[in-house]
Each structure stands twice: as structure tokens, then as C-alpha cells.
Design a protein around this motif. Structure first.
Motif, PDB file in Angstrom:
ATOM      1  N   GLY A 143      -5.867  84.276  -5.915  1.00  8.04           N
ATOM      2  CA  GLY A 143      -6.397  83.991  -7.166  1.00  8.04           C
ATOM      3  C   GLY A 143      -5.913  82.726  -7.515  1.00  8.04           C
ATOM      4  O   GLY A 143      -5.081  82.405  -6.684  1.00  8.04           O
ATOM      5  N   ARG A 144      -5.845  82.102  -8.797  1.00  5.74           N
ATOM      6  CA  ARG A 144      -5.391  80.942  -9.214  1.00  5.74           C
ATOM      7  C   ARG A 144      -4.079  80.860  -8.412  1.00  5.74           C
ATOM      8  O   ARG A 144      -4.256  79.612  -8.859  1.00  5.74           O
ATOM      9  CB  ARG A 144      -5.733  81.078 -10.633  1.00  5.74           C
ATOM     10  CG  ARG A 144      -6.190  79.582 -11.003  1.00  5.74           C
ATOM     11  CD  ARG A 144      -6.020  79.445 -12.797  1.00  5.74           C
ATOM     12  NE  ARG A 144      -6.288  78.701 -13.337  1.00  5.74           N
ATOM     13  CZ  ARG A 144      -7.250  78.146 -13.938  1.00  5.74           C
ATOM     14  NH1 ARG A 144      -8.954  78.677 -13.111  1.00  5.74           N
ATOM     15  NH2 ARG A 144      -7.383  76.773 -14.216  1.00  5.74           N
TER      16      ARG A 144
ATOM     17  N   LYS B  50     -11.591  81.453  -7.225  1.00  6.71           N
ATOM     18  CA  LYS B  50     -10.984  82.078  -9.039  1.00  6.71           C
ATOM     19  C   LYS B  50      -9.854  80.916  -9.392  1.00  6.71           C
ATOM     20  O   LYS B  50      -9.839  80.522 -10.098  1.00  6.71           O
ATOM     21  CB  LYS B  50     -10.112  83.421  -8.347  1.00  6.71           C
ATOM     22  CG  LYS B  50     -10.336  84.414  -8.806  1.00  6.71           C
ATOM     23  CD  LYS B  50      -9.620  85.454  -8.212  1.00  6.71           C
ATOM     24  CE  LYS B  50     -10.248  86.643  -7.652  1.00  6.71           C
ATOM     25  NZ  LYS B  50      -9.203  87.764  -6.909  1.00  6.71           N
TER      26      LYS B  50
ATOM     27  N   ILE C 252     -14.556  88.841 -12.242  1.00  8.54           N
ATOM     28  CA  ILE C 252     -14.244  88.784 -11.237  1.00  8.54           C
ATOM     29  C   ILE C 252     -14.639  90.640  -9.802  1.00  8.54           C
ATOM     30  O   ILE C 252     -14.076  91.268 -10.306  1.00  8.54           O
ATOM     31  CB  ILE C 252     -12.923  88.842 -10.762  1.00  8.54           C
ATOM     32  CG1 ILE C 252     -12.331  87.423 -11.696  1.00  8.54           C
ATOM     33  CG2 ILE C 252     -11.977  88.668  -9.736  1.00  8.54           C
ATOM     34  CD1 ILE C 252     -10.622  87.581 -12.194  1.00  8.54           C
TER      35      ILE C 252
ATOM     36  N   THR D  26      -5.539  90.121 -10.610  1.00  9.75           N
ATOM     37  CA  THR D  26      -6.533  88.885  -9.377  1.00  9.75           C
ATOM     38  C   THR D  26      -7.549  89.765  -8.848  1.00  9.75           C
ATOM     39  O   THR D  26      -8.413  88.965  -8.894  1.00  9.75           O
ATOM     40  CB  THR D  26      -5.691  87.902  -8.907  1.00  9.75           C
ATOM     41  OG1 THR D  26      -4.214  87.764  -9.713  1.00  9.75           O
ATOM     42  CG2 THR D  26      -6.130  87.245  -8.118  1.00  9.75           C
TER      43      THR D  26
END
Lengths: 294, 165, 304, 341
Positions: free
Chosen positions: A80-81, C215, C206, D284
Motif C-alpha cells: 500500500g501507500r 494505492k 480497494i 491495505t
């Protein structure tokens, strides 16, 4: 102590990066050292830290090295980020660290027991910390086993380190992969109990849970540490239960989205339990109770 | 580092530092379409036409790509003005991209005005690949208009001591 | 009187058309989902029924969609709904935009003479004082007789237009300083049906196959901080998205816990769209979207 | 003078006296008719003060601002430099808080300053705050249900000074040492209570003890019943109406969930968050433990009435009824808890 500002991280420098696996979901292990030596932390295996990439945010990661090895390490998968940015950093770059948080593994209570470490994918990160701790205090513990699975052989992390442990005879290691590859003994996922298990074989094709069943891990004076994706945890526990394991003998770690790490922000709760402060290590007996409250 | 616009572009602009300090130099983000306006800007450069250095050009494939969000984001993050330039109606490389944008952005312009934000902070032009001279003129006009408006303070927020409200 | 008709039609439709449910109001004015004929007896329409139920309609229909295991489209049971004039316009827009199909909905229309604001002490909502859409424009049955409508009143918008720019800014700055961005306006809006909203940093779709790259590089158009600037951008950017789509039903203003006069924005938008492009949202069935109707001869005056 | 009388016409003078050493927050009626706390003198004038109702907005943001910069960071010569924000250490008085909101403050104290870790940002602000509570004379409006959550219209918990509305005056009582000291500072505006006023004040307390007149109520057995209604289908019925907006949580005096993000310009910012938002718990990896609206809604109610009670011994709901008043879908927490089975 109590008036300390828990939200401000300490700046740490990346002193080493190990590329564990490659690909879209690569894993890298970062070794970090605090810029200010007084910020150094004492931690237990299984505890976690908030790692900041300034400008991108912070995320909670399990410490992936044992405190007995003298370094602070995190093994991070690129998902992810924040992790994407972490993966772009180089040795010498700076990150922020705050912690340690969570309860950690009750390694003191485990003395004298045989331990099965069961890990899947990035779940190996916390397992590595506690496994190395136990190996370093080998005299306190009984027989040690590691069952470590990933999608393919290329997705297995910490290869050299685990090979060395195995060759040194410290621990009995079985690796498993999901997709068949030459040289890996095939297990039958559908009928794990019927699978022929060759004790001399170290590499299997089959799910982790299948391997657990095929190996017939003995519950006598033993405990299991399971970390990995939810489905792998669930099936492995199923396999152990069939072998006569009790819920109290099985330890696992939970994860949830976290922002504060100190039990305030209200998002990692499962029922009344905050994973960040009350966990992440729970026995399956505890988890069972909590999952009802999801 | 939003909000630092006032200090930005002095080094390239005015002749003396003193004059620069006195006169506000606006910073303008210019979205130019690849096929006409960017080529027009190129031609202006090749033809050595003079125009103020206050614009920061962002090339996009078509002015139709410019959503109101991009304009607002530029203003929010410290631009004093935004210029969107595309092909003349009928000349769009993608047939109707510029027409779509015209409708969209005209409403945005009208809303900006309604909120009491100077509508001239956002400007639009049609510049073809052969109109190097027009491009230079457009930039001159745009910069002068924004210069008159002064710094873009309405999108600026000052935090209190510990950021609480 | 209309209550009986609503109940009767709802029961009939539940029985004959195999509806999943009928979305309506109960007598206390809160939304009510009638799944059985017995439930349908609790349906009602009175001056306390203020919710625009179309938001729920999209939710009820969409939740049924998807693929079966063998890859076929799942069967969508039609959903019934009770709508007032303003609601029906929003519903027509959704039909025009192919978000819902006409066969998926059964519409009971109720002509409406205005609903009251409980928080303000049961006075008519401002939008209801003078209303140009009291009668449903799309329906299967009407529950009562049509009522006379008023001319659309833009006097409040004009009052703001006539202020000086500085006055306007002060007016809006004060309002946006009070917005807490609870997103009630957006979540209740019948035409805000996107899965992911670029104005809402808390709302990111997502999927398991979304890559780390995606992302990591997803722009954050509006920060989570709540201050005049972010709020301003939020309320400014919402407008172009609603252009030619917002029917000015006033649901955003109704739900706003801070009582921000959000209809001053949507009414202005509607007015502009009418004036500049001679276009009115959902004024006919099968209407094309505003932007798709862009013309060569659109106004060009503001362009250099 | 721990028990005294403050004439209503002298409230402004008294506030001015307090205002010398502290910032005074007080409920005012804003342009749109909403009663909210504002800083007296700066954002609010005496003419706008509105003390005779329960404010529409709780005073939560004074101690726990919706947006708070935790620290700033900068890269200087390739090295990260952190700059913690300067805490707001001005003395503050919140005047005219209702007992439900006062109790909420002490509930929040438990959340942020109890447990293993103390939230220093909250603590700094909280410790500077003194609370002047105005007791309610029965339910303040139709949505009140404080007796059901262990509160009372005259509850003194969390207050530094209590005020009772006895007609043309307030009967003033110092509760904490700090409150008593503050009263000394405004003694010029205080008088001795008459027997009649004493009587009126006792009457208010007696009336409150009977918990009369509350239209909304949650029976204790409804709350105990939560233990067995976790898997109830009822949650789906409720969730159907919920729009997943944050109105209930943002206006709740005890909702304290927050988000932390790095924002433009090198700031780490903490902002209010709501457990009703779909991404609140999303990992996530896209795995979400609370995917469905029903799960999120249920978590909120359980957190308020069960989890918190189990771990800290008290409800996370003070019965102010704001979520009932503000819910766009008309959801009523008392109804939900009473009806679920």
C-alpha cells in the motif's frame, strides 16, 4: 513516562536492506538504527512498532528480529501507500519509529516446551523474531520445528538464515509451497491425513495446514505459534485440532488497521479488545471468544 | 508547502530584486493541450516572442482532460491563477474534448464568482499550433489580470498554535 | 386518504409484481421498508415525511445485482418506492443515467404540498414554501390528486449574486468555517451513487487486486483536515459533478447537522445550467447528460 | 463562599471577571439558529449568549479539536527535522455546559488519560479547562435520556462549578477546589442565597432524582440483553436506513475515534473519524473486518453500551440525544437498544 508524547516518532536511519523476495508483492527487511541513541527501545519478540515514512504516513509493523540479535528490523511487504514508499528508500534514508507496542509472545511461560512455528507468507516476520529468540535460548526449550509456506519457492523469505539454522541442527524445518515445482514432494490437500509423509523430505507442495496434518505434529508438552493470512491460520488450527491440540496451546497474532497504536483511535477493536495494546498475540482460546464479537 | 506563493518566482522575473519585492509576481499554472496550445507555446518560444515567465506549463493530451478538480487543486496548493488552453472549437484532435471542458469549466467559473472568489484567477483560451503570437498575448493578459488581483489568499489557511480550531 | 391508496397499491404490487420491498415512510416520518403486505399497512405519507428515499432505492436494487456462480446475472427483484415530486425527478435522473432500469422499480407517486422541519419546530422547509415540483413526474400509480405548483423561486440566489464579491466571500467563508464534513450531504444525495468519491478521503474502493502502486499514488484531492480551505474545495468541487444532474431536491440541506444553506449552492447551479445551456436536469425521460450535449455554438465569451 | 447566588443580569459581568485570566467558551445562538460554544469576546458577544437550552453541539472540540496538527516535519539537508506543535496552554472556562456533556468530559478523560497510555495532546488541553455546569430542570428536550445511562439532570460529575436556575438567578455551588477558587475570583458578582432560593434549588434536585418526564428511555434489561443479541437480524433492518454519514459520531460528546494522516506542507494531522465510514477498518489488503453497514452500526452501539461498560465500568453514552435529533434517517438509539433481540 505517562506524560510522554506517544505520537511523535524518533527518527531512525536505515542501516541495511535485504531484498527477501521480488515481484509485485516483494518483501524487504529493513535494519534501522535510532539517530538519538537514547531513543533506543527494549522490546519482546512479537511486539510491534509504528514506522513512519514522512509525507506518506505511518503503519504498524511487527518487529521481525529477536531482541537477542541486537538490531531492530522490520520485514515489509509492498502492499500500500506507506509500504510502497518504504520499498523505495535506500540505506541512509530516514524513517520514524515509535513503540514498541503490544504484548509480545509470552516466551517466559514457554520454557521447557516443544514449539511448532507455523508461518505463511509475510506471517514469517513475527515468527522469525520469536523463533530466533527461542533458538538463542535453546537450552530453555524442547524440540523446535518450523513449518513455513508460501505461494512459490521464490516467495519464501529469510532463505539463507533459515538454511543456516537448519544446517546447524537448531531446528527442524519444513517448507511448503502452493504451486507444484520440481523437487518438492507433493502432498494431497484434499486428504491430508492420507498423504504419505517422508520424514527426510524438507520441501513439500501443499498447503501449510496439509503439511501440519501430514507431519502429525504432536500436542504433547508442545505449543504452536501460527502467523499468516487468515485462511491459513484457520485451516492450520483446524489441522491441529484434529491432532488433539487444545485451544490454549495455540498462539497466533492478529492484525487490524491501526492509527494510534495506543488504544485510543478506536479502529483495531474486536469486541472490547484493542489489538494494538491487548494483542497482537492471543491464544486461540482468546481469539475464539473474540471472533464472536467481530 | 502551500501558501508560499508570494515568495516564489522572483528570481526569474523582474529586473532588480528591489522591484521584485515591491511588485507581486503571480504564479500561474497553465494546462496546455498537446496538439494545439502546447505547440503554440513552442512556436512562441522558437519565434523568440517575449512573454512573462510567471506560468508553469503542464502538458495534457487534451483540454478535455482538465477536470474542475485539477483547477481547484492548483488553486488550493498555492497557485495564484490557472490557465487552461486548448484547440479552437472544431479543431480538437479528439473532436469534442474542448467542448466538454468549456461547459464544465464555465460552470466552475460561475461558481467561483458566486463564492466571491475572483473569477479571473481561472482563465481559458483557445490557441492553435500556429498562433505563437496569440499564446504570448494570452499569457501577458492572464498574468496582468492575476497580478491585479494580488496573491491568492482565499485558499490559504493559517493554523492556530497547536492546529486545533 | 392517500395513506390508504399507498397501502393498497403497495400491497397489490408486493403480491402481483413480486417486489423485494416497498420503500416508504412510516407515520412518524422515518423511512420504512415494507416487505410483506402486513408491513405495508404501516406505510404513510404526511407532512413529517421529509426523507428523499431514492438513495435507499439505489441501495436496495444494487445490493441484489452481481453474478451467480455460473457467471449469469443474478435476478433482481423489483423494488417499490413512494416518491414525492422532487424525489421523482431524482429518480428519473437515475433512470436516464441507467443506474436503475425502469423494470427494476415500481413507483407510487404522492403529490406533495410541503413537508415540515422537526428541528426548526415543525415549520415548512424553505424548499417547500415555493416549489415547482410538487407532482411526481415518473410513476406507476398516483396516490392522490395532483396539486398546483409554484414558479421556481431563485430570489435567495439572486440576493447573493447581487452582493459585492467581498460580501459574498465573507458570507460563504463563515458558512464553510462551520462545515464539519460529516459527509451527510453527500451520503444522502440521491444522485451521488459512486462507489468511490474523490472528495472523500475516507471513501476509497480497494479491491484485493489493487496494486501497491495504485494505492500509493492515488491523489488525495481533499485532505482530511477540516478547515475553510478544504471545505471550500469540497463544496466547490461537488458542484460541477452535480451540474445538470442535481434536481435541487434539497436533501443535502435537510440532513446537514450544521444547518448550512446548501441549497443556495444547488439552486444557483440549477439556475446557471438553465441560463447558460438552456438545460434542466431530469426534465424529460431519456434525456442526455449536460456535458454530452456540448455544442460548437456554446457561449465562448469568457474564453480568450 | 462555596454556595451563592449569581443574578442573571450579572452573568455578563461575572464572565468578564473570569475572562481576565481565562478564555471563556459559552453557548451562543449562531446565525442559523444552532446553539454552539464560542469564545466570548472573540467569536461571540454577550448578546448572543443562550444559556436556557442544551447546546446543539457538545463542547468536545475544545479539548479534542476536529483537526489537530501533531507535529510538523521538514527535510533539511537530506535529514528529517521534527517540530512538535506548541500546545495550547491557555486557561479555559467552559460556561453553561449541561450535566450530560460534563459527564461526557469525564468519560473522555478515562479514554484519553486512562489505560496504559496517556494522550498528551488531550491532557494538555483538558487540564486547562474548568467546567461551569448548568443543571437541567428535568429533560432539556424531547430527545434526552440521561437517567438511562447513569446520568442525571443535576449530575455534578466532572463539574468544577454547578449552577442551578432558580428563576431570576443562578444558585452557584463550587464543586472542585479549582471551581471554588474561581468563584472567589468572581465574588464581587455573587450574593448570599435566600432561603427561598435554597428551597428552589433543593426542589430542582428532588425533581431530577425522580427522573420524571423523560420521553425516551432505555431499560437496564434492554442493555443486558445486548449480550445475546449480537447476531440478531435486527441489525440489518437498522442498517438499511443508515446512510453511513458521520453526523451521529461527530456530534456525540463521547465519540473519540480519530484518524492520523500526513498532509501537504509536512504536517502530521489528527482528525476526527467515524466508525460509520466504510473504510474505517479496511486493511491495505482490502480485507475489512466490518464490511457491512450493519456490522459498523452494531459496533457503535456495542462500544457505547457493552465494550466500554465491560472494560471501564461505564457507558460511552451519556444520553444527550443529539444523535437522535440529527440522524438524517431518523434512527433512534433508545429505540434500537430497546427493540433489538
Amino acid at each position: 513516562m505517562s506524560d510522554e508524547n506517544h505520537y511523535i516518532p524518533h527518527v531512525a536511519e536505515i542501516t541495511g536492506i535485504m531484498q527477501e523476495t521480488t515481484g509485485e508483492r516483494a518483501v524487504k527487511t529493513f535494519k534501522v538504527a535510532f539517530k538519538d541513541k537514547s531513543a533506543e527501545i527494549k522490546f519482546k519478540p512479537g511486539q510491534t512498532c509504528m514506522v513512519s515514512v514522512f509525507g506518506k504516513g505511518e503503519s504498524m509493523f511487527a518487529i521481525s528480529q529477536s531482541p537477542t540479535r541486537g538490531s531492530l528490523e522490520f520485514s515489509v511487504q509492498r502492499v500500500g501507500r506507506v509500504t510502497e514508499m518504504l520499498h523505495e528508500l535506500e540505506v541512509g534514508d530516514e524513517v520514524g519509529i515509535r513503540g514498541p507496542y503490544g504484548n509480545g509472545f509470552p516466551v517466559e511461560q514457554w520454557k521447557g516446551k516443544n514449539i511448532y512455528f507455523i508461518a505463511g507468507g509475510i506471517g514469517m516476520a513475527p515468527v522469525r523474531a520469536v523463533m530466533n529468540y527461542v533458538v538463542d535460548n535453546k537450552n530453555d526449550y524442547g524440540e523446535l520445528h518450523l513449518i513455513y509456506g508460501a505461494r512459490t519457492s521464490r516467495d519464501l523469505s529469510f532463505k539463507a538464515e533459515i538454511d543456516a539454522l537448519e544446517q546447524g541442527g537448531a531446528i527442524d524445518v519444513r517448507r511448503t509451497i502452493d504451486v507444484e515445482e520440481p523437487g518438492w514432494t507433493l502432498l494431497d490437500n484434499k486428504n491430508p491425513e492420507q498423504s504419505k509423509f517422508d520424514p527426510s523430505s524438507r520441501k513439500f507442495t501443499g498447503f501449510v495446514a496439509t503439511t501440519v496434518s501430514a507431519m502429525k505434529c504432536s500436542p504433547d508438552n508442545a505449543l504452536a505459534v501460527i502467523c499468516g493470512p487468515p485462511i491459513m491460520i484457520k485451516t492450520s488450527i483446524g489441522s491441529l485440532a484434529k491432532l488433539g491440540w487444545k485451544d490454549e496451546q495455540i498462539y497466533t497474532t492478529l492484525e487490524n488497521k491501526m492509527k494510534c497504536g495506543i488504544g485510543k483511535c478506536g479502529r483495531c477493536n474486536i469486541g472490547g479488545v484493542y489489538v494494538c495494546v491487548d494483542g497482537p498475540v492471543f491464544t486461540y482460546a482468546q481469539v475464539k471468544k473474540m471472533l464472536n464479537d467481530q | 508547502m502551500s501558501g508560499s506563493q508570494a515568495a516564489g518566482s522572483t528570481e526569474q522575473g523582474a529586473a532588480s530584486a528591489e522591484a521584485a519585492e515591491k511588485e507581486f509576481e503571480p504564479k500561474i499554472v497553465a494546462f496546455l493541450c498537446n496538439w494545439c496550445s502546447y505547440a503554440g507555446a513552442d512556436l512562441a518560444g522558437v519565434s523568440r516572442l517575449q512573454y512573462p515567465p510567471n506560468i508553469r506549463i503542464i502538458r495534457v493530451m487534451c483540454s478535455g482532460r482538465i477536470s474542475p478538480m485539477l483547477v481547484l487543486r492548483a488553486l488550493k496548493d498555492g497557485a495564484d491563477g490557472v490557465l487552461v488552453s486548448g484547440c479552437h472549437p472544431g479543431d480538437c484532435h479528439y473532436l469534442k474534448g474542448n467542448l466538454y471542458t468549456r461547459r464544465n469549466l464555465q460552470l466552475l467559473r460561475s461558481m467561483l464568482e458566486y463564492y466571491g472568489i475572483e473569477a479571473d484567477r481561472f482563465q481559458m483560451s483557445w490557441v492553435s499550433a500556429s498562433e505563437g503570437g496569440k499564446f504570448a498575448d494570452v499569457v501577458k493578459t492572464a498574468v496582468e489580470k492575476v497580478r491585479k488581483l494580488g496573491p491568492n489568499n482565499k485558499f490559504k489557511v493559517i493554523d492556530s498554535a497547536d492546529g486545533g480550531e | 386518504m392517500s395513506d390508504e391508496k399507498i397501502r393498497e397499491e403497495a400491497k397489490k404490487a408486493l403480491r402481483e409484481r413480486g417486489l423485494k420491498c416497498v420503500i416508504g415512510w412510516s407515520a412518524d416520518g422515518t423511512p420504512f421498508f415494507a416487505e410483506t403486505e402486513e408491513d405495508a399497512d404501516k406505510l404513510s405519507f404526511n407532512e413529517h415525511c421529509a426523507n428523499n428515499l431514492v438513495t435507499y432505492l439505489t441501495q436496495e436494487v444494487r445490493s441484489q445485482r452481481g453474478k451467480t456462480r455460473d457467471g449469469k446475472d443474478k435476478i433482481v427483484k423489483p423494488v417499490g418506492i413512494v416518491v414525492r415530486g422532487c424525489d421523482s425527478k431524482a429518480l428519473r435522473l437515475l433512470l436516464n443515467e441507467n443506474i436503475l432500469s425502469r423494470s427494476e422499480v415500481f413507483i407510487i407517486g404522492v403529490p406533495c404540498t410541503g413537508v415540515v422541519d422537526k428541528r426548526a419546530g415543525d415549520v415548512l422547509y424553505r424548499k417547500c414554501v415555493k416549489c415547482a415540483m410538487r407532482n411526481p413526474v415518473v410513476y406507476d400509480v398516483l396516490a392522490s390528486d395532483q396539486v398546483p405548483e409554484d414558479e421556481k423561486d431563485y430570489s435567495e440566489v439572486e440576493a447573493i449574486e447581487n452582493m459585492s464579491p467581498e460580501e459574498r466571500w465573507t458570507f460563504w467563508e463563515e458558512i464553510f468555517a462551520d462545515c464539519i464534513r460529516c459527509h451527510a450531504c453527500k451520503r444522502s444525495c440521491p444522485v451521488c451513487y459512486c462507489d468511490e468519491c474523490l472528495l472523500d478521503p475516507t471513501d476509497v474502493a480497494i479491491r484485493p487486486d489493487t496494486t501497491a502502486d495504485e494505492k500509493a499514488h492515488r491523489p488525495r484531492w481533499v485532505e482530511r483536515s477540516v478547515n475553510v480551505r478544504e471545505n471550500l474545495v469540497y463544496h466547490l468541487a461537488r458542484m460541477p459533478h452535480l451540474a445538470g444532474r442535481c434536481v435541487d431536491c434539497g436533501e443535502c440541506e435537510r440532513v446537514c447537522p450544521q444547518r448550512l444553506p446548501l441549497r443556495l449552492l444547488t439552486a444557483k447551479l440549477e439556475k446557471d445550467v438553465k441560463k447558460i445551456f438552456n438545460y434542466e436536469a431530469a426534465c424529460e425521460d431519456g434525456q442526455k447528460p449536460l456535458i454530452a450535449m456540448s455544442k460548437m455554438e456554446d457561449e465562448n465569451e469568457f474564453i480568450m | 463562599m462555596s454556595k451563592s447566588i449569581l443574578r442573571k443580569e450579572k452573568v455578563a459581568d461575572a464572565l468578564n471577571a473570569l475572562g481576565h485570566a481565562s478564555i471563556v467558551y459559552i453557548p451562543i445562538k449562531n446565525k442559523r439558529g444552532l446553539v454552539e460554544y464560542r469564545e466570548l469576546g472573540k467569536e461571540a458577544s454577550v448578546a448572543d449568549i443562550k444559556l436556557d437550552c442544551k447546546p446543539d453541539v457538545p463542547p468536545k472540540a475544545i479539548m479534542f479539536p476536529q483537526t489537530q496538527v501533531l507535529f510538523a516535519f521538514k527535510r533539511v539537508g537530506g535529514k528529517i527535522k521534527l517540530a512538535p506543535t506548541v500546545p495550547d496552554e491557555r486557561e479555559k472556562i467552559i460556561f453553561g455546559v449541561r450535566p450530560c456533556d460534563t459527564i461526557a468530559i469525564s468519560v473522555m478523560d478515562k479514554v484519553f488519560m486512562g489505560g496504559k497510555f496517556v494522550d498528551s495532546y488531550y491532557k494538555v488541553r483538558r487540564e486547562k479547562v474548568a467546567v461551569f455546569t448548568i443543571a437541567c430542570d428535568g429533560p432539556a428536550d424531547a430527545n434526552c435520556f440521561c437517567p438511562s445511562t447513569g446520568g442525571s439532570p443535576v449530575g455534578t460529575e466532572g463539574s468544577d462549578v454547578m449552577l442551578y436556575d432558580v428563576g431570576d438567578s443562578y444558585y452557584v455551588e463550587g464543586i472542585s477546589d479549582r471551581g471554588k477558587k474561581l468563584l472567589e475570583g468572581m465574588s464581587a458578582n455573587l450574593e448570599r442565597p435566600s432561603p427561598d432560593q435554597e428551597k428552589k434549588r433543593d426542589e430542582i434536585i428532588r425533581k431530577a432524582a425522580s427522573a420524571e418526564g423523560f420521553a425516551k428511555r432505555i431499560a437496564p434489561e434492554s442493555i443486558t440483553k445486548l449480550d445475546s443479541s449480537f447476531d440478531s437480524k435486527y441489525w440489518d433492518d437498522v442498517a438499511r436506513k443508515c446512510l453511513s454519514c458521520g453526523a451521529c459520531t461527530y456530534y456525540c460528546p463521547t465519540c473519540h475515534c480519530f484518524d492520523i494522516n500526513d498532509e501537504k506542507g509536512g504536517k502530521r494531522v489528527r482528525t476526527w473519524d467515524s466508525c460509520q465510514f466504510s473504510n474505517f477498518t479496511m486493511h491495505t489488503s482490502s480485507h475489512n473486518p466490518r464490511t457491512a453497514k450493519a456490522q459498523r452500526l452494531r459496533n457503535r452501539y456495542y462500544h457505547k453500551f457493552k465494550y466500554s461498560k465491560d472494560s471501564t465500568g461505564r457507558y460511552l453514552c451519556v444520553g444527550c440525544g443529539r444523535c437522535i435529533a440529527l440522524c438524517p434517517a431518523g434512527l433512534d438509539i433508545t429505540k434500537v437498544i430497546s427493540e433489538v433481540r
